[in-house]
Design a protein around this motif. Structure first.
Motif, PDB file in Angstrom:
ATOM      1  N   MET A  74       0.819  -1.220   0.000  1.00 50.74           N
ATOM      2  CA  MET A  74       0.000   0.000   0.000  1.00 50.74           C
ATOM      3  C   MET A  74       0.845   1.258   0.000  1.00 50.74           C
ATOM      4  O   MET A  74       0.570   2.223  -0.704  1.00 50.74           O
ATOM      5  CB  MET A  74      -0.864   0.032   1.249  1.00 50.74           C
ATOM      6  N   ARG A  75       1.899   1.263   0.837  1.00 53.17           N
ATOM      7  CA  ARG A  75       2.746   2.437   0.961  1.00 53.17           C
ATOM      8  C   ARG A  75       3.511   2.683  -0.335  1.00 53.17           C
ATOM      9  O   ARG A  75       3.581   3.791  -0.837  1.00 53.17           O
ATOM     10  CB  ARG A  75       3.724   2.263   2.125  1.00 53.17           C
ATOM     11  N   LYS A  76       4.070   1.583  -0.882  1.00 59.36           N
ATOM     12  CA  LYS A  76       4.850   1.705  -2.117  1.00 59.36           C
ATOM     13  C   LYS A  76       3.963   2.134  -3.275  1.00 59.36           C
ATOM     14  O   LYS A  76       4.352   2.976  -4.084  1.00 59.36           O
ATOM     15  CB  LYS A  76       5.514   0.361  -2.446  1.00 59.36           C
ATOM     16  N   ALA A  77       2.769   1.529  -3.354  1.00 54.73           N
ATOM     17  CA  ALA A  77       1.862   1.876  -4.450  1.00 54.73           C
ATOM     18  C   ALA A  77       1.515   3.355  -4.367  1.00 54.73           C
ATOM     19  O   ALA A  77       1.516   4.054  -5.381  1.00 54.73           O
ATOM     20  CB  ALA A  77       0.609   1.019  -4.384  1.00 54.73           C
ATOM     21  N   ALA A  78       1.248   3.839  -3.155  1.00 53.46           N
ATOM     22  CA  ALA A  78       0.922   5.258  -2.983  1.00 53.46           C
ATOM     23  C   ALA A  78       2.125   6.116  -3.337  1.00 53.46           C
ATOM     24  O   ALA A  78       1.991   7.198  -3.894  1.00 53.46           O
ATOM     25  CB  ALA A  78       0.480   5.520  -1.553  1.00 53.46           C
ATOM     26  N   GLN A  79       3.325   5.633  -3.023  1.00 49.76           N
ATOM     27  CA  GLN A  79       4.541   6.394  -3.332  1.00 49.76           C
ATOM     28  C   GLN A  79       4.744   6.501  -4.843  1.00 49.76           C
ATOM     29  O   GLN A  79       4.971   7.587  -5.371  1.00 49.76           O
ATOM     30  CB  GLN A  79       5.749   5.719  -2.681  1.00 49.76           C
ATOM     31  N   PHE A  80       4.638   5.361  -5.528  1.00 49.79           N
ATOM     32  CA  PHE A  80       4.775   5.387  -6.991  1.00 49.79           C
ATOM     33  C   PHE A  80       3.632   6.169  -7.614  1.00 49.79           C
ATOM     34  O   PHE A  80       3.785   6.754  -8.677  1.00 49.79           O
ATOM     35  CB  PHE A  80       4.801   3.968  -7.561  1.00 49.79           C
ATOM     36  N   GLY A  81       2.485   6.170  -6.944  1.00 46.54           N
ATOM     37  CA  GLY A  81       1.314   6.862  -7.479  1.00 46.54           C
ATOM     38  C   GLY A  81       1.221   8.305  -7.020  1.00 46.54           C
ATOM     39  O   GLY A  81       0.227   8.960  -7.271  1.00 46.54           O
ATOM     40  N   LYS A  82       2.244   8.798  -6.324  1.00 43.05           N
ATOM     41  CA  LYS A  82       2.314  10.179  -5.829  1.00 43.05           C
ATOM     42  C   LYS A  82       1.109  10.557  -4.971  1.00 43.05           C
ATOM     43  O   LYS A  82       0.692  11.708  -4.948  1.00 43.05           O
ATOM     44  CB  LYS A  82       2.413  11.162  -7.008  1.00 43.05           C
ATOM     45  N   GLY A  83       0.530   9.582  -4.313  1.00 38.16           N
ATOM     46  CA  GLY A  83      -0.613   9.860  -3.450  1.00 38.16           C
ATOM     47  C   GLY A  83      -0.261   9.559  -2.013  1.00 38.16           C
ATOM     48  O   GLY A  83       0.892   9.684  -1.615  1.00 38.16           O
ATOM     49  N   THR A  84      -1.252   9.166  -1.233  1.00 41.54           N
ATOM     50  CA  THR A  84      -0.995   8.838   0.164  1.00 41.54           C
ATOM     51  C   THR A  84      -1.639   7.506   0.513  1.00 41.54           C
ATOM     52  O   THR A  84      -2.473   6.989  -0.229  1.00 41.54           O
ATOM     53  CB  THR A  84      -1.574   9.907   1.113  1.00 41.54           C
ATOM     54  N   PHE A  85      -1.228   6.964   1.652  1.00 42.55           N
ATOM     55  CA  PHE A  85      -1.769   5.698   2.140  1.00 42.55           C
ATOM     56  C   PHE A  85      -2.574   5.973   3.405  1.00 42.55           C
ATOM     57  O   PHE A  85      -2.087   6.622   4.331  1.00 42.55           O
ATOM     58  CB  PHE A  85      -0.604   4.739   2.423  1.00 42.55           C
ATOM     59  N   THR A  86      -3.812   5.529   3.423  1.00 44.38           N
ATOM     60  CA  THR A  86      -4.667   5.693   4.600  1.00 44.38           C
ATOM     61  C   THR A  86      -4.981   4.306   5.144  1.00 44.38           C
ATOM     62  O   THR A  86      -5.364   3.425   4.378  1.00 44.38           O
ATOM     63  CB  THR A  86      -5.994   6.380   4.215  1.00 44.38           C
ATOM     64  N   TYR A  87      -4.795   4.123   6.441  1.00 43.05           N
ATOM     65  CA  TYR A  87      -5.081   2.816   7.016  1.00 43.05           C
ATOM     66  C   TYR A  87      -6.310   2.881   7.911  1.00 43.05           C
ATOM     67  O   TYR A  87      -6.383   3.703   8.819  1.00 43.05           O
ATOM     68  CB  TYR A  87      -3.872   2.313   7.807  1.00 43.05           C
ATOM     69  N   ILE A  88      -7.266   2.028   7.632  1.00 42.08           N
ATOM     70  CA  ILE A  88      -8.480   1.964   8.452  1.00 42.08           C
ATOM     71  C   ILE A  88      -8.516   0.612   9.151  1.00 42.08           C
ATOM     72  O   ILE A  88      -8.616  -0.426   8.501  1.00 42.08           O
ATOM     73  CB  ILE A  88      -9.735   2.151   7.580  1.00 42.08           C
ATOM     74  N   GLY A  89      -8.385   0.625  10.472  1.00 48.10           N
ATOM     75  CA  GLY A  89      -8.304  -0.632  11.212  1.00 48.10           C
ATOM     76  C   GLY A  89      -9.652  -1.163  11.662  1.00 48.10           C
ATOM     77  O   GLY A  89      -9.889  -2.362  11.644  1.00 48.10           O
TER      78      GLY A  89
END
Lengths: 397, 208
Positions: free
Chosen positions: A181-196
């Motif tokens: 998730m983090r890497k995908a957001a990084q390559f996608g220039k976005g952010t990662f949100t985690y909902i537990g």
């Protein structure tokens, strides 16, 4: 509205200068913020591993996200498990009836099957490709637990087809694949949100909406003199979002007098010049840079066939800055062993415990195929017999 | 003070009798409740099949899945017949606890069941619907009616006990065979054990 604030720190080490730049997002009241029309592609994972509470959270997040669309925005919905399904062939304007239709679609989502993410991602990245070079902010919101095995292939697609889109990953469930998730957001220039948990949906999604609706600064570059600084870390440089400062590290042999930071703020050009003459020296910047550099090299590693050269540079960096990496460790030697070397160890298989909220039959396939009926009947009969025996003994005489 | 002693002994005896009655009634009530629970599971398993038969016939006629009752989260997708053991059951989709309480469940293996050449995996409770599995012998004929109404015939080729901790379900084999799965051993009292009894049957010539 205050403009974005930049601050710079430096560290000298072995004739090299390491720079650390922090960019604070501007503070703006809601009235000052311009709403830019968006093209939002929602992608939701409905594979078996999402079953149970994960899908409930995902649906709640998606339903909430749909309510934030304005009539000027366009949107589409893609769900995937073993197969991929789109709500519309191309993104549509978010009119009331369409949103109603989308909410119904979300309500009907069910979790089953495998996680074939590749087709879904390709679909999401080809949406609206032949539209006029749009002024819209193009965003992909990817809701998944990320339990995939082909991460590298997915990253490659992402880097190839991203164009001016931004990918925001939303991790769901008690054990999402954080790395992916983090890497995908990084390559996608976005952010990662985690909902537990389901109770977090509202809060976390609201924070994400702020970023989605008002990116503070996009397409950021750093210029030194007349040339653009190339070796910035992280790479690619993400956008600057509300409530999230951006940090950039880079290394240089000759320290320039000043650097110029440029970007786009609500579609208009923005720039600021930062003097480096009075940049404050700090320790730890070299280590921070090295850590970022190793991360970047590790990202390259997956795409390169000959890994020995990369391994060499990683080891060199890690040793120089005393860092733990894939190839280097900090070793502690225990001087008080408890078990003697001659003693053998017992080994046996342990049941695999699944993360909270995940249903085993959706993943492994072995259903729970016994009922407690016989146990109830046997226990119940024993109790009735006991009652009879007991009351006879105590009440007869 | 002989009178006082007599009174106290009598009242103590009365208290003891009352306590015994209370304990006995509690034990009786709990025992009955347990038996009720056990019987309820069997009652549900048997009576639901009646409702399921209705839904199955409707869905065969209309070619769309029909829920047996409005709030059900599963629906009939087939029918399993074992002629020698006089078994005739409606198969439900999915193997969740909610489905298996009412009938054997078909494992959703991701493929759509439009083509009938894929393998079929059915799970059932060892103490209700699939208790007949302990009587299955080599060579027994198993017949499955699929969602298109087509009858598929299978012959039992083997049975084995599998440890679900170390073995995975053979999901995506393209062989057209049938597997029946239930918990093992059949007479165990506790639930949640790791062992499964698997009957494997090979596709033989079809009926119709």
């Amino acid at each position: 509205m205050t403009p974005p604030q930049a601050s710079v720190f430096t560290e000298q080490q072995d004739g090299e200068t390491f720079l650390f730049l922090q960019l604070m997002p501007p503070t703006a009241t809601a009235a000052e913020q311009r709403i830019i029309p968006r093209e939002v592609i929602f992608v939701i994972d409905t594979s078996g591993s999402m079953g149970g509470s994960s899908l409930k959270q995902a649906k709640a997040a998606l339903a909430l996200a749909l309510t934030r669309l304005t009539p000027n925005d366009t949107f589409n919905l893609i769900q995937f498990n073993s197969v991929t399904h789109r709500l519309y062939p191309t993104p549509r304007l978010a009119s009331g009836s369409r949103l109603h239709e989308a909410q119904r679609y979300v309500k009907g989502l069910k979790a089953a099957g495998g996680t074939e993410m590749q087709t879904a991602l390709t679909h999401a990245l080809s949406q609206g490709a032949n539209q006029e070079a749009s002024h819209r902010l193009r965003q992909i919101i990817f809701i998944t637990d990320g339990l995939v095995g082909n991460e590298e292939a997915l990253f490659a697609i992402l880097q190839r087809d991203l164009q001016d889109r931004r990918l925001f990953t939303v991790g769901i469930g008690s054990a999402p694949n954080g790395h992916f998730m983090r890497k995908a957001a990084q390559f996608g220039k976005g952010t990662f949100t985690y909902i537990g948990t389901t109770t977090e949906v509202q809060n976390k999604m609201n924070r994400l909406f702020l970023k989605l609706e008002h990116p503070a600064l996009t397409d950021i570059t750093i210029q030194s003199g007349s040339s653009t600084v190339r070796n910035l870390l992280p790479n690619p440089l993400p956008d600057l979002y509300d409530g999230e400062p951006l940090t950039v590290a880079f290394r240089t042999t000759t320290l320039p007098d000043s650097i110029t930071i440029t970007g786009k703020q609500a579609g208009t050009h923005w720039e600021t010049t930062q003097s480096l003459v009075d940049a404050k020296p700090r320790t730890g910047i070299a280590v921070h840079w090295a850590r970022q550099k190793i991360t970047q090299l590790m990202d390259q590693r997956t795409r390169q066939k000959d890994k020995t050269l990369l391994q060499q540079s990683i080891v060199e960096l890690a040793l120089k800055h005393h860092l733990v990496s894939r190839y280097t460790s900090l070793v502690a030697v225990d001087v008080t062993p408890v078990r003697s070397d001659a003693q053998t160890l017992h080994s046996h298989a342990l049941k695999t415990n699944l993360p909270h909220g995940m249903q085993s039959e959706a993943i492994v396939g072995w259903a729970q195929t016994a009922t407690p009926a016989t146990l109830y009947l046997v226990l119940g009969s024993i109790m009735l017999c006991l009652t009879w025996l007991w009351s006879r003994r105590h009440l007869a005489g | 003070m002989p009178d006082m002693a007599l009174v106290s002994t009598t009242s103590r005896r009365l208290v003891t009798i009352r306590m015994t009655w209370v304990m006995a009634s509690l034990l009786f009530a709990f025992g009955s409740w347990l038996i009720g629970q056990g019987a309820w599971i069997h009652l549900k398993a048997v009576s639901a099949q009646w409702l399921l038969q209705q839904a199955w016939h409707t869905s065969l006629n209309t070619h769309v899945p029909v829920k047996p009752w409005p709030w059900a989260d599963t629906w009939p997708v087939g029918r399993l017949v074992v002629p020698r053991l006089d078994i005739d059951q409606i198969i439900l989709t999915g193997t969740s606890g909610q489905a298996l309480a009412f009938g054997p469940g078909k494992v959703q293996n991701g493929q759509d069941s439009a083509h009938d050449s894929q393998n079929i995996i059915l799970s059932g409770h060892r103490d209700t619907h699939f208790s007949f599995m302990q009587d299955i012998r080599h060579g027994d004929r198993l017949i499955v009616q699929n969602h298109q109404g087509k009858w598929l015939s299978f012959t039992v080729r083997g049975m084995e006990v599998i440890d679900s901790r170390t073995q995975t379900l053979p999901m995506n084999q393209d062989q057209a065979d049938l597997r029946l799965i239930t918990c093992y051993p059949f007479d165990a009292l506790s639930t949640g054990g790791p062992l499964r009894y698997v009957v494997q049957a090979e596709r033989t010539q079809d009926l119709n």
